[in-house]
Write a protein that holds these residues in place. Structure first.
Motif, PDB file in Angstrom:
ATOM      1  N   TYR A 153       2.500  12.239   0.465  1.00  0.00           N
ATOM      2  CA  TYR A 153       2.901  11.097   1.265  1.00  0.00           C
ATOM      3  C   TYR A 153       4.016  11.410   2.117  1.00  0.00           C
ATOM      4  N   ASN A 202       4.005  -0.274  -2.225  1.00  0.00           N
ATOM      5  CA  ASN A 202       5.294  -0.945  -1.873  1.00  0.00           C
ATOM      6  C   ASN A 202       5.538  -1.651  -0.683  1.00  0.00           C
ATOM      7  N   GLY A 203       4.664  -1.991  -0.221  1.00  0.00           N
ATOM      8  CA  GLY A 203       4.673  -2.873   1.030  1.00  0.00           C
ATOM      9  C   GLY A 203       4.705  -2.357   2.221  1.00  0.00           C
ATOM     10  N   ARG A 204       4.377  -1.156   2.200  1.00  0.00           N
ATOM     11  CA  ARG A 204       4.778  -0.186   3.570  1.00  0.00           C
ATOM     12  C   ARG A 204       3.326   1.015   3.547  1.00  0.00           C
ATOM     13  N   TYR A 205       2.974   1.343   4.668  1.00  0.00           N
ATOM     14  CA  TYR A 205       2.044   2.423   4.955  1.00  0.00           C
ATOM     15  C   TYR A 205       2.746   3.788   5.231  1.00  0.00           C
ATOM     16  N   ASP A 206       2.218   4.815   4.641  1.00  0.00           N
ATOM     17  CA  ASP A 206       2.582   6.099   4.862  1.00  0.00           C
ATOM     18  C   ASP A 206       1.583   6.998   5.305  1.00  0.00           C
ATOM     19  N   ASP A 207       2.059   7.965   6.083  1.00  0.00           N
ATOM     20  CA  ASP A 207       1.066   9.166   6.319  1.00  0.00           C
ATOM     21  C   ASP A 207       1.075  10.181   5.393  1.00  0.00           C
ATOM     22  N   ARG A 211       3.748   5.925  -7.711  1.00  0.00           N
ATOM     23  CA  ARG A 211       3.580   5.691  -6.331  1.00  0.00           C
ATOM     24  C   ARG A 211       3.471   6.894  -5.472  1.00  0.00           C
ATOM     25  N   ASP A 251       8.029   4.017  -8.872  1.00  0.00           N
ATOM     26  CA  ASP A 251       8.224   4.697  -7.639  1.00  0.00           C
ATOM     27  C   ASP A 251       7.700   6.267  -7.747  1.00  0.00           C
ATOM     28  N   ARG A 291      -0.781   6.673   8.463  1.00  0.00           N
ATOM     29  CA  ARG A 291      -1.029   5.068   7.587  1.00  0.00           C
ATOM     30  C   ARG A 291      -2.085   5.113   7.143  1.00  0.00           C
ATOM     31  N   SER A 331       6.576   9.676   2.652  1.00  0.00           N
ATOM     32  CA  SER A 331       7.735   8.888   1.991  1.00  0.00           C
ATOM     33  C   SER A 331       8.206   9.895   0.910  1.00  0.00           C
ATOM     34  N   TYR A 381      -1.077   2.962   1.273  1.00  0.00           N
ATOM     35  CA  TYR A 381      -0.244   1.702   1.077  1.00  0.00           C
ATOM     36  C   TYR A 381       0.266   1.462  -0.014  1.00  0.00           C
TER      37      TYR A 381
END
Length: 183
Positions: A134, A162-167, A34, A31, A157, A136, A160
């Motif tokens: 990011y 962990n299965g998600r898109y972040d700004d 990422r 984590d 977005r 998140s 990418y």
């Protein structure tokens, strides 16, 4: 004698070959990795030793320093910080920071950022710092706001993991803003 590279809790220094083990262990927290950029497959101890030794032999770049964040007392590596995308024409630079999970929330990151910005503003004559965070990464968003960075924009977005898109949130701080808050 005082050094611009030493604060109350941390010192910024060049990488040493023996630092390999600390940085190799920081890569175990997926984590945290990422949040910094992207997750890589595990590397061997031999590769980590070789890479760290090679990096330790490189001459530091005045405008794009890549530094170890170490404890002031004990000189234990807790993370890294570096400037990049330095643009002398416009006086801007970006930076990235990574602190190993065991050393989160101890004030190391905020002090390291202030030390690096002080060097870039007052020794290298840059006028604006930028950081991308990011969306998140709540801890880093809060850190940059607490230090006085201004949110300047958002790339939707664009990351990418962990299965998600972040700004990506773009933060900026001018030398005037830094001087008012940190000198």
């Amino acid at each position: 004698m005082t050094s611009v590279w030493v604060g109350e809790r941390v010192r910024l220094r060049a990488k040493e070959p023996d630092d390999w083990e600390a940085f190799h262990s920081f890569e175990e927290d997926s984590d945290a990795v990422r949040n910094g950029w992207r997750l890589h497959p595990p590397s061997s101890a031999a590769y980590a030793k070789k890479r760290t030794a090679e990096e330790a032999e490189q001459r530091p770049d005045l405008d794009d320093p890549d530094l170890v964040i170490a404890t002031r007392d004990g000189n234990v590596p807790v993370g890294s910080i570096g400037a990049h995308h330095s643009d002398r024409d416009h006086g801007t630079f970006a930076y990235g920071i990574s602190v190993g999970t065991p050393y989160h929330r101890k004030g190391y990151a905020s002090e390291a950022i202030v030390l690096l910005l002080r060097y870039m503003f007052f020794e290298r004559r840059f006028q604006k710092a930028e950081a991308w965070v990011y969306s998140s990464n709540d801890a880093s968003l809060a850190l940059h706001r607490r230090l006085g960075f201004v949110e300047e924009g958002r790339r939707r977005r664009s990351h990418y993991a962990n299965g998600r898109y972040d700004d990506e949130v773009l933060f900026g701080m001018t030398i005037e803003e830094f001087t008012a808050l940190h000198t």
